[in-house]
Write an enzyme that holds these catalytic residues in place. Structure first.
Site, PDB file in Angstrom:
ATOM      1  N   SER A   1     -26.660  30.376 -23.328  1.00 16.23           N
ATOM      2  CA  SER A   1     -25.644  30.556 -24.378  1.00 16.23           C
ATOM      3  C   SER A   1     -25.510  32.008 -24.811  1.00 16.23           C
ATOM      4  CB  SER A   1     -25.996  29.718 -25.606  1.00 16.23           C
ATOM      5  OG  SER A   1     -26.143  28.377 -25.244  1.00 16.23           O
ATOM      6  N   GLU A   2     -24.295  32.348 -25.206  1.00 16.18           N
ATOM      7  CA  GLU A   2     -24.010  33.691 -25.733  1.00 16.18           C
ATOM      8  C   GLU A   2     -23.204  33.534 -27.024  1.00 16.18           C
ATOM      9  OE1 GLU A   2     -22.118  36.124 -22.770  1.00 16.18           O
ATOM     10  OE2 GLU A   2     -23.720  35.740 -21.302  1.00 16.18           O
TER      11      GLU A   2
ATOM     12  N   ARG B   1     -42.922  -1.945 -50.420  1.00 20.68           N
ATOM     13  CA  ARG B   1     -42.211  -1.635 -51.670  1.00 20.68           C
ATOM     14  C   ARG B   1     -41.661  -2.916 -52.301  1.00 20.68           C
ATOM     15  NH1 ARG B   1     -41.511   1.969 -55.684  1.00 20.68           N
ATOM     16  NH2 ARG B   1     -39.324   2.382 -56.202  1.00 20.68           N
TER      17      ARG B   1
ATOM     18  N   GLN C   1     -31.204  -9.207 -48.273  1.00 17.42           N
ATOM     19  CA  GLN C   1     -30.422  -9.369 -47.033  1.00 17.42           C
ATOM     20  C   GLN C   1     -29.708  -8.089 -46.615  1.00 17.42           C
ATOM     21  OE1 GLN C   1     -27.955 -12.858 -47.082  1.00 17.42           O
ATOM     22  NE2 GLN C   1     -29.620 -14.073 -46.249  1.00 17.42           N
TER      23      GLN C   1
ATOM     24  N   GLN D   1     -32.284   6.340 -46.675  1.00 17.02           N
ATOM     25  CA  GLN D   1     -31.747   5.487 -47.739  1.00 17.02           C
ATOM     26  C   GLN D   1     -32.788   4.459 -48.185  1.00 17.02           C
ATOM     27  OE1 GLN D   1     -28.801   6.351 -48.738  1.00 17.02           O
ATOM     28  NE2 GLN D   1     -28.485   4.790 -50.302  1.00 17.02           N
TER      29      GLN D   1
ATOM     30  N   GLU E   1     -27.355  21.540 -25.553  1.00 16.59           N
ATOM     31  CA  GLU E   1     -27.190  20.932 -24.210  1.00 16.59           C
ATOM     32  C   GLU E   1     -25.909  20.103 -24.144  1.00 16.59           C
ATOM     33  OE1 GLU E   1     -30.632  19.479 -22.071  1.00 16.59           O
ATOM     34  OE2 GLU E   1     -31.923  20.671 -23.373  1.00 16.59           O
TER      35      GLU E   1
ATOM     36  N   SER F   1     -21.845  16.658 -28.953  1.00 15.33           N
ATOM     37  CA  SER F   1     -21.367  15.266 -28.790  1.00 15.33           C
ATOM     38  C   SER F   1     -19.903  15.227 -28.346  1.00 15.33           C
ATOM     39  CB  SER F   1     -21.505  14.511 -30.115  1.00 15.33           C
ATOM     40  OG  SER F   1     -22.870  14.364 -30.422  1.00 15.33           O
TER      41      SER F   1
END
Ligand SMILES: Cc1cc2nc3c(=O)[nH]c(=O)nc-3n(C[C@H](O)[C@H](O)[C@H](O)COP(=O)(O)OP(=O)(O)OC[C@H]3O[C@@H](n4cnc5c(N)ncnc54)[C@H](O)[C@@H]3O)c2cc1C
Length: 384
Positions: A128-129, A268, A279, A337, A364, A367
């Protein structure tokens, strides 16, 4: 106990299961190391991994040449990432940094491999540059022929292990043709005159990273890896092997996030019962487990396909990297969360996973770039 049932999938042979179990035990006994000084931690990790034989899969063995085993690379990255992101980084860079030498190097260039596999030399991959990250074929760095030498001038940035590496595989424009076909690869030892660290870069998940300056760096023609103008092809071949392993690292981070979350929701108690009984919490856990299994299927499908002799696995590797890194980000976000305030507390494992995962969706091949790659492949398939 983390879920290891995936190791029974038909992608694996008994030797893969044995490797995973032994490495897991090694990690439990040796990791994490102290990260306060990342340079020192990385040097220590490379030395430890090399000493105990875990770096062997990162390069070909010149005494017993066989193709790189992508399933072993993936299992190793997944296991190390589950224990310690910096250990995964140290391992991964020994492979990425030497991949061009393993695949295309001369016998003399391959002499470096014994040192990197033993953890006695650290390697880096300098592609990379500042102006060309995703648009890598547009690189500026020049390698000008001068008799039996090449003279390298320009800059590389975002170079992992920059500043601590002993050798750099550097890609530069030799000008045989415009764009991708005018780039060549060079092996440049770190102590070569004119190669300096212009800047150390700090990121949210610290590891050695630098911008490098090349001012009149003279290397012999024998430093060229492969042929003139083959650099882009070499870089893509290296990424074809190592891209799925980025997905495997993401998988390791995601598995750790799920493991931590399962412990947390069992311990917890809220509203008179363990968190696990709500649920909506179960819905999060189901999504996390589903994402992990789907990512694992894509990662190990890509690795198995490459190990089965496919010349290129561009589509499979792009799918594996894209899905595993993006879904790991979601899994880890859910883990944060479920941990409530502790999830964002500095030093908590899920807080560090939240920082660790982010860059994997950028380097690399970001996405978005993986989506372009996949789309091109499926469009090419219909036009056949
Ligand atoms: C932690 C870290 C370690 C790294 N290690 C190395 C290393 O060891 N060696 C090395 O050579 N490089 C390394 N890199 C560089 C990395 O490969 C680049 O950051 C990456 O290729 C993106 O380039 P860029 O940063 O210039 O972003 P840009 O190229 O400017 O892209 C920015 C964004 O634009 C979008 N984008 C780009 N192209 C497209 C497209 N075609 N279609 C749609 N959207 C697009 C993506 O969202 C992308 O994230 C590392 C980077 C990081 C963050």
């Amino acid at each position: 106990m983390p879920d290891r049932s995936f190791l029974d999938w038909p992608f694996f042979e008994p030797r893969h299961r044995e490797w995973a179990e032994k490495l897991d035990a090694w990690c439990a006994a040796n990791l994490p190391v102290d990260h306060h000084d990342v340079d020192a931690a990385c040097r220590e990790l490379v030395a430890m991994l090399g000493r105990d034989g875990w770096l062997k899969p990162t390069t070909i063995d010149t005494a017993n040449p066989a193709p790189l085993d992508v399933r072993v690379l993936c299992i190793t990255r997944e296991t190390l990432a589950r224990h310690d992101g910096l250990a995964d980084f140290a391992f991964a860079m020994q492979g990425l940094g030497t991949g061009a030498i393993s695949l295309f190097g001369t016998d003399t260039q391959k002499e470096w491999l014994a040192k990197t596999r033993a953890g006695k030399a650290i390697s880096a991959f300098a592609l990379s540059e500042p102006r060309s990250g995703s648009d890598v074929a547009n690189m500026d760095m020049a390698a000008t022929k001068d008799g039996d030498l090449y003279v390298l001038d320009g800059e590389k940035t975002w170079i992992s292990n920059g500043g601590i590496a002993d050798l750099y595989v550097v890609f530069a424009r030799t000008g045989e043709a415009p764009g991708a076909k005018g780039i060549s690869a060079f092996l440049v030892p770190a102590d070569t005159k004119g190669l300096t660290v212009a800047e150390r870069l700090e990121v949210i998940a610290p590891h050695p990273l630098a911008r490098l300056s090349f001012e009149c760096v003279r290397v012999p023609s024998s430093a060229m890896i492969g042929k003139p103008g083959e650099g882009f092809k070499i870089a893509m071949s290296v990424l074809d092997v190592f891209r799925s392993t980025v997905g495997a690292a993401a998988l390791g981070f995601a598995r750790r996030a799920l493991d931590e979350s399962l412990k947390r929701v069992a311990e917890r108690k809220l509203f008179g019962a363990p968190l696990a009984e709500l649920q909506m919490v179960q819905g999060h856990l189901a999504d996390m487990a589903l994402d992990i299994d789907a990512a694992a299927l894509l990662v190990y499908r890509a690795a198995w396909t490459k190990d089965s002799g496919a010349a290129r696995v561009t589509r499979e590797a792009a799918m594996a990297k894209l899905f595993a890194t993006d879904s790991a980000q979601e899994v880890i976000d859910k883990a944060v969360q479920l941990h409530g305030g502790d999830g964002v507390r500095k030093g908590h494992i899920v807080e560090s996973l939240y920082r660790e995962i982010r860059a994997l969706r950028i380097y690399e091949g970001a996405s978005d770039v993986q989506k372009v790659v996949i789309a091109r492949q499926v469009l090419a398939d219909v036009s056949k």
